[in-house]
Motif scaffolding. Structure first.
Motif, PDB file in Angstrom:
ATOM      1  N   TYR A   7      -5.631  -3.212   1.558  1.00 56.84           N
ATOM      2  CA  TYR A   7      -4.568  -3.713   0.685  1.00 56.84           C
ATOM      3  C   TYR A   7      -3.187  -3.467   1.288  1.00 56.84           C
ATOM      4  N   LEU A   8      -2.995  -2.307   1.881  1.00 54.80           N
ATOM      5  CA  LEU A   8      -1.686  -1.982   2.433  1.00 54.80           C
ATOM      6  C   LEU A   8      -1.369  -2.831   3.663  1.00 54.80           C
ATOM      7  N   ALA A   9      -2.373  -3.093   4.484  1.00 61.19           N
ATOM      8  CA  ALA A   9      -2.158  -3.963   5.643  1.00 61.19           C
ATOM      9  C   ALA A   9      -1.786  -5.370   5.183  1.00 61.19           C
ATOM     10  N   SER A  10      -2.434  -5.833   4.110  1.00 57.99           N
ATOM     11  CA  SER A  10      -2.080  -7.134   3.549  1.00 57.99           C
ATOM     12  C   SER A  10      -0.653  -7.117   3.005  1.00 57.99           C
ATOM     13  N   ALA A  11      -0.282  -6.019   2.352  1.00 54.38           N
ATOM     14  CA  ALA A  11       1.070  -5.902   1.797  1.00 54.38           C
ATOM     15  C   ALA A  11       2.126  -5.984   2.886  1.00 54.38           C
ATOM     16  N   VAL A  12       1.885  -5.303   4.000  1.00 55.08           N
ATOM     17  CA  VAL A  12       2.856  -5.280   5.097  1.00 55.08           C
ATOM     18  C   VAL A  12       3.058  -6.664   5.690  1.00 55.08           C
ATOM     19  N   ARG A  13       2.028  -7.487   5.668  1.00 60.71           N
ATOM     20  CA  ARG A  13       2.125  -8.836   6.258  1.00 60.71           C
ATOM     21  C   ARG A  13       2.919  -9.801   5.386  1.00 60.71           C
ATOM     22  N   GLN A  14       3.186  -9.451   4.136  1.00 58.50           N
ATOM     23  CA  GLN A  14       3.848 -10.379   3.225  1.00 58.50           C
ATOM     24  C   GLN A  14       5.363 -10.393   3.448  1.00 58.50           C
ATOM     25  N   PRO A  15       5.982 -11.557   3.282  1.00 51.98           N
ATOM     26  CA  PRO A  15       7.452 -11.595   3.333  1.00 51.98           C
ATOM     27  C   PRO A  15       8.031 -10.679   2.255  1.00 51.98           C
ATOM     28  N   GLY A  16       9.057  -9.976   2.601  1.00 53.35           N
ATOM     29  CA  GLY A  16       9.695  -9.104   1.624  1.00 53.35           C
ATOM     30  C   GLY A  16       9.146  -7.695   1.580  1.00 53.35           C
ATOM     31  N   ALA A  17       8.130  -7.386   2.387  1.00 50.09           N
ATOM     32  CA  ALA A  17       7.613  -6.011   2.428  1.00 50.09           C
ATOM     33  C   ALA A  17       8.718  -5.094   2.938  1.00 50.09           C
ATOM     34  N   ASP A  18       8.963  -4.001   2.215  1.00 55.66           N
ATOM     35  CA  ASP A  18      10.069  -3.131   2.590  1.00 55.66           C
ATOM     36  C   ASP A  18       9.578  -1.838   3.223  1.00 55.66           C
ATOM     37  N   SER A  19      10.510  -0.951   3.470  1.00 53.97           N
ATOM     38  CA  SER A  19      10.204   0.292   4.169  1.00 53.97           C
ATOM     39  C   SER A  19       9.149   1.112   3.453  1.00 53.97           C
ATOM     40  N   ARG A  20       9.221   1.157   2.113  1.00 52.35           N
ATOM     41  CA  ARG A  20       8.272   1.982   1.368  1.00 52.35           C
ATOM     42  C   ARG A  20       6.841   1.505   1.568  1.00 52.35           C
ATOM     43  N   VAL A  21       6.655   0.191   1.630  1.00 50.12           N
ATOM     44  CA  VAL A  21       5.316  -0.361   1.847  1.00 50.12           C
ATOM     45  C   VAL A  21       4.802   0.036   3.223  1.00 50.12           C
ATOM     46  N   ARG A  22       5.651  -0.073   4.238  1.00 52.06           N
ATOM     47  CA  ARG A  22       5.227   0.283   5.584  1.00 52.06           C
ATOM     48  C   ARG A  22       4.969   1.787   5.716  1.00 52.06           C
ATOM     49  N   GLN A  23       5.750   2.587   5.028  1.00 46.72           N
ATOM     50  CA  GLN A  23       5.511   4.035   5.087  1.00 46.72           C
ATOM     51  C   GLN A  23       4.206   4.401   4.392  1.00 46.72           C
ATOM     52  N   ASN A  24       3.854   3.664   3.331  1.00 47.67           N
ATOM     53  CA  ASN A  24       2.563   3.896   2.685  1.00 47.67           C
ATOM     54  C   ASN A  24       1.412   3.585   3.641  1.00 47.67           C
ATOM     55  N   LEU A  25       1.542   2.481   4.382  1.00 46.52           N
ATOM     56  CA  LEU A  25       0.502   2.149   5.354  1.00 46.52           C
ATOM     57  C   LEU A  25       0.424   3.230   6.431  1.00 46.52           C
ATOM     58  N   ALA A  26       1.572   3.705   6.891  1.00 49.62           N
ATOM     59  CA  ALA A  26       1.581   4.773   7.891  1.00 49.62           C
ATOM     60  C   ALA A  26       0.884   6.016   7.346  1.00 49.62           C
ATOM     61  N   LEU A  27       1.108   6.334   6.085  1.00 47.02           N
ATOM     62  CA  LEU A  27       0.459   7.489   5.462  1.00 47.02           C
ATOM     63  C   LEU A  27      -1.057   7.343   5.483  1.00 47.02           C
ATOM     64  N   VAL A  28      -1.544   6.178   5.076  1.00 53.71           N
ATOM     65  CA  VAL A  28      -2.991   5.972   4.986  1.00 53.71           C
ATOM     66  C   VAL A  28      -3.625   5.968   6.370  1.00 53.71           C
ATOM     67  N   VAL A  29      -2.962   5.366   7.339  1.00 50.99           N
ATOM     68  CA  VAL A  29      -3.483   5.388   8.710  1.00 50.99           C
ATOM     69  C   VAL A  29      -3.523   6.823   9.225  1.00 50.99           C
ATOM     70  N   GLY A  30      -2.484   7.589   8.956  1.00 50.29           N
ATOM     71  CA  GLY A  30      -2.456   8.979   9.374  1.00 50.29           C
ATOM     72  C   GLY A  30      -3.518   9.812   8.697  1.00 50.29           C
ATOM     73  N   LEU A  31      -3.783   9.535   7.423  1.00 52.97           N
ATOM     74  CA  LEU A  31      -4.822  10.271   6.696  1.00 52.97           C
ATOM     75  C   LEU A  31      -6.200  10.061   7.307  1.00 52.97           C
ATOM     76  N   GLN A  32      -6.361   8.969   8.030  1.00 52.89           N
ATOM     77  CA  GLN A  32      -7.636   8.711   8.711  1.00 52.89           C
ATOM     78  C   GLN A  32      -7.655   9.255  10.142  1.00 52.89           C
ATOM     79  N   GLY A  33      -6.605  10.007  10.487  1.00 51.41           N
ATOM     80  CA  GLY A  33      -6.585  10.661  11.779  1.00 51.41           C
ATOM     81  C   GLY A  33      -6.011   9.849  12.914  1.00 51.41           C
ATOM     82  N   ARG A  34      -5.546   8.623  12.641  1.00 51.09           N
ATOM     83  CA  ARG A  34      -4.988   7.767  13.691  1.00 51.09           C
ATOM     84  C   ARG A  34      -3.475   8.018  13.757  1.00 51.09           C
ATOM     85  N   PHE A  35      -3.117   9.188  14.265  1.00 49.20           N
ATOM     86  CA  PHE A  35      -1.749   9.658  14.168  1.00 49.20           C
ATOM     87  C   PHE A  35      -0.780   8.851  15.023  1.00 49.20           C
TER      88      PHE A  35
END
Length: 271
Positions: free
Chosen positions: A198-226
């Protein structure tokens, strides 16, 4: 959601941070609708979510002086409350929004922002009531539906939360902030793979802001892909901020063997 479930998989401070991020994205738009914007609000030279503590303090001082001159001004009051919340001054933000709501008791945008302040101060039941009072069934507002969903998530009811997000998406298809909230709902349940979708889809949408991208970074990091998480974060933050965030995430996941627990939880969710 079972709060004990996620707390068994994430250190408490990280759990709290996820909740704050979820609500922040859900409610951010509620205080910025054009009809309340006035020329009297001091401009900010960068987004609130990218400010450090010193910058947030300075912004609060500037907007606070404008608020003092006219505490009835809804737009100024809501901006002031947002800055206070980002600076960790949740109770003061709530006090500001209480005054704004007293002077603007029927305004849906004000009620929504009041709900944000209540939630930020931990008064989730009252926050939900304020959001629901701001909503009108004949012309539902997608931002309010998304905000209500975020509160239901924190109250431990992910089924209701996700139903609200999907109603919001019916009204505003592919809205990045709602997709992000839906993803964060799965984070709170420990289902990181679904969350990332869902977060990767959100980032691809027009208008996605910093908070959306930081959420994706959080989830990717939580999976160990630092490294990947740092690359996503650094597209919005400075390299130093992104690195600091990932370092903090690594430290959090190293506590109580949290990373192994997360992997076990994610594996169980796919079985």
């Amino acid at each position: 959601m079972s709060a004990t479930h996620i707390r068994s998989n994430l250190p408490h401070r990280l759990f709290s941070a996820v909740c704050i991020v979820t609500l922040s994205v859900a409610l951010a738009g509620c205080a910025s609708k054009g009809r309340l914007t006035t020329g009297s609000i001091p401009s900010l030279n960068k987004p609130l979510e990218t400010m450090n503590a010193t910058e947030l303090h300075s912004a609060a001082e500037g907007i606070g002086r404008t608020y003092d001159r006219n505490p009835k001004d809804a737009a100024v009051g809501m901006r002031y409350a947002s800055v206070l919340t980002m600076g960790g001054r949740a109770e003061q933000a709530l006090a500001v929004m209480q005054q704004v709501a007293i002077h603007n008791p029927t305004d849906r945008t004000v009620l929504a922002a009041y709900g944000k302040a209540l939630a930020g101060a931990g008064h989730l039941d009252k926050a939900l009531d304020a959001i629901q009072r701001a909503q009108t069934p004949d012309r539902p507002d997608w931002q309010l539906l998304s905000a209500e969903g975020a509160i239901h998530d924190q109250l431990g009811d992910p089924a209701t939360a996700r139903a609200r997000y999907r109603k919001a998406l019916d009204i505003k298809p592919n809205e990045p902030s709602v997709l992000s909230n839906l993803g964060m709902s799965y984070v709170l349940q420990g289902d990181l793979r679904t969350a990332e979708t869902y977060l990767a889809s959100a980032v691809r949408q027009p208008g996605a802001d910093s908070r959306v991208r930081q959420n994706l970074a959080l989830v990717v990091g939580l999976q160990g892909r630092f490294k990947e998480a740092e690359a996503i974060a650094s597209s919005e933050l400075s390299a130093e901020q992104a690195s600091a965030n990932v370092t903090y995430l690594r430290a959090m996941l190293s506590q109580q063997n949290a990373w192994n627990k997360l992997k076990d939880s994610d594996k169980n969710n796919t079985n």
